[in-house]
Design a protein around this motif. Structure first.
Motif, PDB file in Angstrom:
ATOM      1  N   ALA A 158       6.571   1.402  -3.522  1.00  0.00           N
ATOM      2  CA  ALA A 158       5.928   0.420  -4.078  1.00  0.00           C
ATOM      3  C   ALA A 158       5.297  -0.778  -3.491  1.00  0.00           C
ATOM      4  N   LEU A 159       6.472  -1.459  -2.724  1.00  0.00           N
ATOM      5  CA  LEU A 159       6.153  -2.444  -1.634  1.00  0.00           C
ATOM      6  C   LEU A 159       5.265  -2.055  -0.696  1.00  0.00           C
ATOM      7  N   LEU A 160       5.399  -0.796  -0.187  1.00  0.00           N
ATOM      8  CA  LEU A 160       4.256  -0.144   0.953  1.00  0.00           C
ATOM      9  C   LEU A 160       2.783  -0.123   0.229  1.00  0.00           C
ATOM     10  N   GLY A 161       2.754   0.269  -1.006  1.00  0.00           N
ATOM     11  CA  GLY A 161       1.637   0.316  -1.474  1.00  0.00           C
ATOM     12  C   GLY A 161       0.712  -1.047  -1.510  1.00  0.00           C
ATOM     13  N   ILE A 162       1.608  -2.126  -2.099  1.00  0.00           N
ATOM     14  CA  ILE A 162       1.125  -3.412  -2.412  1.00  0.00           C
ATOM     15  C   ILE A 162       0.774  -4.086  -1.061  1.00  0.00           C
ATOM     16  N   VAL A 163       1.559  -3.799   0.163  1.00  0.00           N
ATOM     17  CA  VAL A 163       1.043  -4.280   1.424  1.00  0.00           C
ATOM     18  C   VAL A 163      -0.043  -3.658   1.683  1.00  0.00           C
ATOM     19  N   ALA A 164      -0.305  -2.389   1.582  1.00  0.00           N
ATOM     20  CA  ALA A 164      -1.190  -1.513   2.030  1.00  0.00           C
ATOM     21  C   ALA A 164      -2.655  -2.153   1.440  1.00  0.00           C
ATOM     22  N   GLY A 165      -2.666  -2.322   0.156  1.00  0.00           N
ATOM     23  CA  GLY A 165      -3.737  -2.710  -0.683  1.00  0.00           C
ATOM     24  C   GLY A 165      -4.007  -4.138  -0.047  1.00  0.00           C
ATOM     25  N   ILE A 166      -3.016  -5.028   0.249  1.00  0.00           N
ATOM     26  CA  ILE A 166      -3.424  -6.298   0.757  1.00  0.00           C
ATOM     27  C   ILE A 166      -3.897  -6.143   2.152  1.00  0.00           C
ATOM     28  N   VAL A 167      -3.334  -5.438   3.073  1.00  0.00           N
ATOM     29  CA  VAL A 167      -4.008  -5.504   4.213  1.00  0.00           C
ATOM     30  C   VAL A 167      -5.529  -4.755   4.190  1.00  0.00           C
ATOM     31  N   VAL A 168      -5.519  -3.943   3.564  1.00  0.00           N
ATOM     32  CA  VAL A 168      -7.102  -3.176   3.456  1.00  0.00           C
ATOM     33  C   VAL A 168      -8.045  -4.281   2.909  1.00  0.00           C
ATOM     34  N   LEU A 169      -7.533  -5.056   1.926  1.00  0.00           N
ATOM     35  CA  LEU A 169      -8.474  -5.806   1.296  1.00  0.00           C
ATOM     36  C   LEU A 169      -8.723  -6.965   2.241  1.00  0.00           C
ATOM     37  N   ALA A 170      -7.471  -7.526   2.922  1.00  0.00           N
ATOM     38  CA  ALA A 170      -7.759  -8.724   3.667  1.00  0.00           C
ATOM     39  C   ALA A 170      -8.413  -8.778   4.968  1.00  0.00           C
ATOM     40  N   LEU A 171      -7.912  -7.631   5.815  1.00  0.00           N
ATOM     41  CA  LEU A 171      -8.433  -7.612   7.140  1.00  0.00           C
ATOM     42  C   LEU A 171      -9.943  -7.264   7.138  1.00  0.00           C
ATOM     43  N   PRO A 172     -10.781  -7.802   7.647  1.00  0.00           N
ATOM     44  CA  PRO A 172     -12.174  -7.512   7.925  1.00  0.00           C
ATOM     45  C   PRO A 172     -12.308  -6.150   8.762  1.00  0.00           C
ATOM     46  N   THR A 173     -13.130  -5.233   8.308  1.00  0.00           N
ATOM     47  CA  THR A 173     -13.244  -3.814   8.855  1.00  0.00           C
ATOM     48  C   THR A 173     -14.952  -3.705   9.378  1.00  0.00           C
ATOM     49  N   GLU A 174     -14.899  -4.366  10.837  1.00  0.00           N
ATOM     50  CA  GLU A 174     -16.436  -4.460  11.244  1.00  0.00           C
ATOM     51  C   GLU A 174     -16.971  -2.900  11.451  1.00  0.00           C
ATOM     52  N   SER A 175     -16.384  -1.851  11.728  1.00  0.00           N
ATOM     53  CA  SER A 175     -16.845  -0.751  12.158  1.00  0.00           C
ATOM     54  C   SER A 175     -15.986   0.536  11.406  1.00  0.00           C
ATOM     55  N   ALA A 176     -16.739   1.574  11.294  1.00  0.00           N
ATOM     56  CA  ALA A 176     -15.983   2.729  10.436  1.00  0.00           C
ATOM     57  C   ALA A 176     -15.025   3.241  11.354  1.00  0.00           C
ATOM     58  N   LEU A 177     -15.024   2.881  12.578  1.00  0.00           N
ATOM     59  CA  LEU A 177     -13.749   3.466  13.577  1.00  0.00           C
ATOM     60  C   LEU A 177     -12.508   2.679  13.020  1.00  0.00           C
ATOM     61  N   ALA A 178     -12.633   1.479  12.919  1.00  0.00           N
ATOM     62  CA  ALA A 178     -11.750   0.274  12.449  1.00  0.00           C
ATOM     63  C   ALA A 178     -11.019   0.793  11.175  1.00  0.00           C
ATOM     64  N   LEU A 179     -12.182   1.162   9.948  1.00  0.00           N
ATOM     65  CA  LEU A 179     -11.734   1.450   8.833  1.00  0.00           C
ATOM     66  C   LEU A 179     -11.065   2.818   9.058  1.00  0.00           C
ATOM     67  N   THR A 180     -11.321   3.783   9.610  1.00  0.00           N
ATOM     68  CA  THR A 180     -10.644   5.125   9.701  1.00  0.00           C
ATOM     69  C   THR A 180      -9.351   4.923  10.283  1.00  0.00           C
ATOM     70  N   ARG A 181      -9.011   4.398  11.145  1.00  0.00           N
ATOM     71  CA  ARG A 181      -7.597   3.984  11.704  1.00  0.00           C
ATOM     72  C   ARG A 181      -6.783   3.294  10.641  1.00  0.00           C
ATOM     73  N   LEU A 182      -7.406   2.249  10.253  1.00  0.00           N
ATOM     74  CA  LEU A 182      -6.532   1.597   8.980  1.00  0.00           C
ATOM     75  C   LEU A 182      -6.095   2.352   7.824  1.00  0.00           C
ATOM     76  N   LEU A 183      -7.205   3.187   7.396  1.00  0.00           N
ATOM     77  CA  LEU A 183      -6.955   3.891   6.170  1.00  0.00           C
ATOM     78  C   LEU A 183      -5.844   5.234   6.305  1.00  0.00           C
ATOM     79  N   GLY A 184      -6.370   5.712   7.853  1.00  0.00           N
ATOM     80  CA  GLY A 184      -5.445   6.849   8.164  1.00  0.00           C
ATOM     81  C   GLY A 184      -3.971   6.578   8.264  1.00  0.00           C
ATOM     82  N   LEU A 185      -3.752   5.296   8.827  1.00  0.00           N
ATOM     83  CA  LEU A 185      -2.639   4.821   9.234  1.00  0.00           C
ATOM     84  C   LEU A 185      -1.601   4.749   7.943  1.00  0.00           C
ATOM     85  N   TRP A 186      -2.453   3.849   6.927  1.00  0.00           N
ATOM     86  CA  TRP A 186      -1.750   3.692   5.601  1.00  0.00           C
ATOM     87  C   TRP A 186      -1.626   5.211   4.808  1.00  0.00           C
TER      88      TRP A 186
END
Length: 213
Positions: A158-186
């Motif tokens: 549960a805590l991992l899901g909360i942190v993942a949601g906050i990180v994805v929403l808070a960190l700016p993803t300036e490119s598709a590559l950055a978003l891909t790595r972030l989502l894949g990792l989580w």
């Protein structure tokens, strides 16, 4: 994330694998209840999370369209797993919250598969909100059920899901590559957390004398 609710089923002739009740296997609700309480169903949900995460990390240079399709399919499949898992919950309030989340996952999956919404900002918003809401709702059984056999694992997930949601929403993803790595990792981290929950639930069932899936 599919998590069975309540203590492990009791041992003895009155209990069947996965918590099904003898003589009611023909009823669809009882079949879904037994399936939702099965540790293999939770493991299946973990695999459904791990596979797209691994694919996203292995092919990080794919287009945003491919990423949207993978994430959309992940959300649709997760919605189905969550829908079945809610039948394992005895509290009607929890069932209502689970149904709301399952429908939300399915709708989000459909939105990700639609071409007009295949943008970096849209994908980040959809996935981030879902992970955040899912993690918050998962905290309820952890707090309410002190006798939950796999309570520590569910709390971590549960805590991992909360942190993942906050990180994805808070960190700016300036490119598709950055978003891909972030989502894949989580996705990989969440899939591993679900795997731990599945095997913890399996151990609880074995301690209760319940055999089978």
């Amino acid at each position: 994330m599919t998590v069975s609710r309540g203590p492990a089923p009791h041992s003895g002739p009155e209990s069947q694998p996965g918590g099904a009740i003898p003589g009611t296997t023909g009823d669809a609700a009882d079949v879904l209840t037994a399936l939702g309480r099965s540790w293999t169903w939770i493991l299946g949900s973990a695999v459904a999370t791990l596979v797209p995460g691994i694919l996203v990390l292995v092919w990080p240079d794919e287009t945003l369209h491919v990423l949207a399709v993978l994430i959309g399919l992940y959300l649709l499949v997760t919605g189905v797993f969550r829908f079945v898992a809610l039948f394992a919950r005895e509290d009607h309030g929890e069932r209502l919250a689970g149904l709301f989340l399952a429908v939300l996952y399915v709708l989000a999956g459909v939105l990700c598969l639609r071409n007009p919404l295949q943008t970096i900002a849209a994908l980040s918003l959809i996935v981030g909100v879902l992970w955040l809401v899912s993690g918050i709702l998962m905290l309820y059984p952890v707090i309410a059920a002190r006798d939950l056999p796999h309570r520590g694992f569910v709390l971590a997930a549960a805590l991992l899901g909360i942190v993942a949601g906050i990180v994805v929403l808070a960190l700016p993803t300036e490119s598709a590559l950055a978003l891909t790595r972030l989502l894949g990792l989580w996705l990989v981290l969440l899939g591993l957390a679900e795997t731990a929950v599945a095997f913890a639930w399996r151990a609880a069932l074995h301690r209760a004398g319940v055999t089978g899936p």
